[in-house]
Write an enzyme that holds these catalytic residues in place. Structure first.
Site, PDB file in Angstrom:
ATOM      1  N   TYR A 144      10.495   6.595  31.598  1.00  0.00           N
ATOM      2  CA  TYR A 144       9.530   7.502  30.965  1.00  0.00           C
ATOM      3  C   TYR A 144       9.401   8.965  31.807  1.00  0.00           C
ATOM      4  CZ  TYR A 144       9.057   3.057  28.281  1.00  0.00           C
ATOM      5  OH  TYR A 144       9.195   2.022  27.821  1.00  0.00           O
TER       6      TYR A 144
ATOM      7  N   GLY B 171       7.511  -4.620  28.466  1.00  0.00           N
ATOM      8  CA  GLY B 171       6.167  -4.730  29.058  1.00  0.00           C
ATOM      9  C   GLY B 171       5.803  -5.007  30.527  1.00  0.00           C
TER      10      GLY B 171
ATOM     11  N   PRO C   6      12.846  -5.397  27.944  1.00  0.00           N
ATOM     12  CA  PRO C   6      12.238  -4.748  29.090  1.00  0.00           C
ATOM     13  C   PRO C   6      13.066  -3.329  29.503  1.00  0.00           C
ATOM     14  CG  PRO C   6      13.882  -6.126  29.873  1.00  0.00           C
ATOM     15  CD  PRO C   6      13.803  -6.502  28.436  1.00  0.00           C
ATOM     16  N   GLY C   7      11.920  -2.310  29.717  1.00  0.00           N
ATOM     17  CA  GLY C   7      12.347  -1.073  29.955  1.00  0.00           C
ATOM     18  C   GLY C   7      11.998  -0.722  31.201  1.00  0.00           C
ATOM     19  N   ARG C   8      10.445  -0.248  31.605  1.00  0.00           N
ATOM     20  CA  ARG C   8      10.193   0.072  32.607  1.00  0.00           C
ATOM     21  C   ARG C   8      10.509  -0.803  33.954  1.00  0.00           C
ATOM     22  NH1 ARG C   8       5.455   3.112  32.947  1.00  0.00           N
ATOM     23  NH2 ARG C   8       4.966   2.354  30.751  1.00  0.00           N
TER      24      ARG C   8
ATOM     25  N   ARG D 261       3.932  11.654  32.803  1.00  0.00           N
ATOM     26  CA  ARG D 261       3.104  10.681  33.197  1.00  0.00           C
ATOM     27  C   ARG D 261       1.755  10.814  33.802  1.00  0.00           C
ATOM     28  NH1 ARG D 261       3.923   6.687  35.400  1.00  0.00           N
ATOM     29  NH2 ARG D 261       3.186   5.142  33.957  1.00  0.00           N
TER      30      ARG D 261
ATOM     31  N   TYR E  83      -1.114  10.235  31.180  1.00  0.00           N
ATOM     32  CA  TYR E  83      -1.887   8.790  31.581  1.00  0.00           C
ATOM     33  C   TYR E  83      -2.644   8.773  32.822  1.00  0.00           C
ATOM     34  CZ  TYR E  83       2.315   7.075  28.858  1.00  0.00           C
ATOM     35  OH  TYR E  83       3.212   7.200  27.816  1.00  0.00           O
TER      36      TYR E  83
ATOM     37  N   CYS F  18       1.505  26.170  33.073  1.00  0.00           N
ATOM     38  CA  CYS F  18       0.303  26.851  32.889  1.00  0.00           C
ATOM     39  C   CYS F  18      -0.516  26.046  32.282  1.00  0.00           C
ATOM     40  CB  CYS F  18       0.585  28.179  32.009  1.00  0.00           C
ATOM     41  SG  CYS F  18       1.579  29.533  32.951  1.00  0.00           S
TER      42      CYS F  18
HETATM   43  N1  PLP Z   1       9.592  -2.860  23.005  1.00  0.00           N
HETATM   44  C1  PLP Z   1       8.747  -2.137  22.314  1.00  0.00           C
HETATM   45  C2  PLP Z   1       8.650  -2.470  20.809  1.00  0.00           C
HETATM   46  C3  PLP Z   1       8.053  -1.331  22.833  1.00  0.00           C
HETATM   47  O1  PLP Z   1       7.311  -0.217  22.190  1.00  0.00           O
HETATM   48  C4  PLP Z   1       8.134  -0.958  24.550  1.00  0.00           C
HETATM   49  C5  PLP Z   1       7.630   0.237  25.109  1.00  0.00           C
HETATM   50  O2  PLP Z   1       6.643   1.048  24.293  1.00  0.00           O
HETATM   51  C6  PLP Z   1       9.234  -1.593  24.978  1.00  0.00           C
HETATM   52  C7  PLP Z   1       9.873  -2.602  24.421  1.00  0.00           C
HETATM   53  C8  PLP Z   1       9.430  -1.394  26.434  1.00  0.00           C
HETATM   54  O3  PLP Z   1       8.281  -1.482  27.201  1.00  0.00           O
HETATM   55  P1  PLP Z   1       8.366  -1.395  28.825  1.00  0.00           P
HETATM   56  O4  PLP Z   1       9.181  -0.152  29.270  1.00  0.00           O
HETATM   57  O5  PLP Z   1       7.027  -1.534  29.277  1.00  0.00           O
HETATM   58  O6  PLP Z   1       9.398  -2.550  29.248  1.00  0.00           O
END
Ligand code: PLP
Length: 414
Positions: free
Chosen positions: A375, A242, A278-280, A316, A320, A346
């Site tokens: 994303y 997150g 972590p992803g984003r 996105r 959002y 469209c």
């Molecule tokens: N873990 C869980 C359970 C999630 O649902 C998410 C994103 O929705 C993440 C990790 C990754 O979040 P982020 O990309 O914001 O770090």
């Protein structure tokens, strides 16, 4: 300013480069829309996490960008995987991530997906409901296995982010209420094919202020001690992902080290391993979406730059109202105009930017849409029968296609 997004993003002469590769040259060779990711940046980000949390297991959230080459790259840096589907498990295993580094969340795991993950002997299922506990127990029994689990708890903390990506509030579909979670943990004592090993929580995405993490981890630590007292052997505290990234020029974002400063004091007495997902913050600012200006349209009261990337490529903004910064790939002196940057789809919601002060661009020019690594492609679709974009990985002046552009035959092939 660009270096604040990604230190490998810079103008050399008048051409924009990422990780020492000319973006104009890539757009000309591979066409647009084109996703380009910096490998050096992704490696740095995983290292920033492992340095800030030397004792923790960093499980990259595959949902942010599931390209197999990206998953392989994070694996090379020692990361595990946080998955939410059988498909993500397949890609993670194929990338060589050890099952003992894979955690699996998600509110709607199917029987097929659960069986696949049980048979793969993943580290931990992050279970989101009482019914899921029972189904998992039954399936593990049938397969003659024991499934390790954590229960995903909802600490009811406001992460102060977009409501669609706020996941730890009481009203959200995710997890179980932390206040009553002991009931679910107690219930597992009747389920012989489950082994409780952890607590999981994930409060949301694009979090720019680390204080909600402090509040959430305090609540998780409280539950940890309660469960230990009840005889549970809690070996992992999975505090989710997150961490937010810079999207707007004026925005500053927390670093993994800031997160460590916030969380580590709260968990320092705890005898469980910390897991982060972590992803984003790993891939978001690694990536750029290159798009070509098709037409300019001036309606007097409104000016439009129409580009070849639509909401099917990057949803996105439509989904959002997310802000993505944009710069021309070719640098030159020119006036700024207020414009909407819109795609070919469209839908009125098909925009990349609204009322944006952008340097005046011309037909045929390329624009770089920043912060598009997370994303972005992962949420893309075939809407309006548009083949999905090509993806290129660049690193230290070298580049390779990591996903070819689709064509019409591909779309109808199945
Ligand atoms: N873990 C869980 C359970 C999630 O649902 C998410 C994103 O929705 C993440 C990790 C990754 O979040 P982020 O990309 O914001 O770090």
């Amino acid at each position: 300013m660009l270096k604040e997004y990604n230190p490998y993003l810079e103008y050399k002469g008048d051409d924009l480069y990422l990780d020492d590769v000319s973006l104009r040259a890539l757009a000309e060779e591979f066409g647009t829309p084109l996703y380009v990711y910096s490998g050096s940046y992704i490696r740095d980000r995983i290292r920033a996490y492992t340095e800030a949390f030397p004792e923790a297991l960093i499980c990259y959230a595959v949902k942010a960008n599931f390209n197999p080459y990206i998953v392989t790259l994070v694996k090379e840096e020692g990361a595990g995987a946080d998955i939410v589907s059988g498909g993500e498990l397949f890609i993670s295993l194929r990338a060589g991530i050890e099952p003992s580094k894979i955690v699996y969340a998600g509110v709607g795991k199917t029987v097929k997906e659960l069986e696949y993950a049980i048979s793969s002997d993943i580290l931990m299922f992050n279970v989101e409901s009482l019914m899921e506990l029972e189904v998992l127990d039954e399936l593990a029994g049938k397969l003659g296995r024991k499934a390790r689990i954590a229960i995903r708890v909802n600490p009811d903390v406001d992460p102060k982010t977009h409501p669609y990506i706020s996941t730890g509030m009481k009203k959200s579909k995710f997890g179980v209420d932390i206040k009553t979670a002991k009931k679910e943990y107690e219930h597992t004592k009747k389920l012989k094919n489950l082994q409780v090993v952890g607590i999981h929580c994930h409060i949301g995405s694009q979090i720019l202020d680390v204080s909600p993490y402090i509040e959430a981890s305090q609540k998780v630590v409280e539950l940890y001690y309660d469960l230990i007292k009840e005889g549970f052997d809690i070996q992992y505290l999975d505090l989710g992902g997150g961490l937010g990234i810079k999207y707007k020029p004026e925005q500053s974002n927390p670093e993994p080290s800031d997160l460590a400063e916030a969380i580590l004091p709260v968990v320092k007495e705890v005898k469980a391993k910390i897991i982060l997902e972590p992803g984003r913050s790993v891939v978001g600012n690694a990536g750029i979406l290159l798009t070509q200006v098709q037409f300019i349209k001036d309606k007097g009261h409104k000016h439009f730059v129409i580009v070849d990337a639509g909401m099917n490529d990057l949803v996105r903004p439509a989904m959002y109202e997310a802000y993505h910064h944009m710069v021309p790939v070719e640098r030159k002196d020119r006036p700024y105009i207020k414009t909407d940057v819109v795609g070919p789809i469209c839908e009125t919601g098909d925009f990349l930017a609204l009322d944006r002060e952008l340097q005046a661009v011309e037909r045929g020019e390329y624009l770089a849409v920043l912060s598009a690594g997370a994303y972005g492609f992962a949420m893309s679709s075939h809407y309006n029968v548009r083949p999905r974009a090509c993806e290129v990985l660049v690193e230290k002046g070298k580049y390779r296609v990591i996903r070819q552009r689709e064509d019409y035959e591909y779309i109808v092939a199945l």
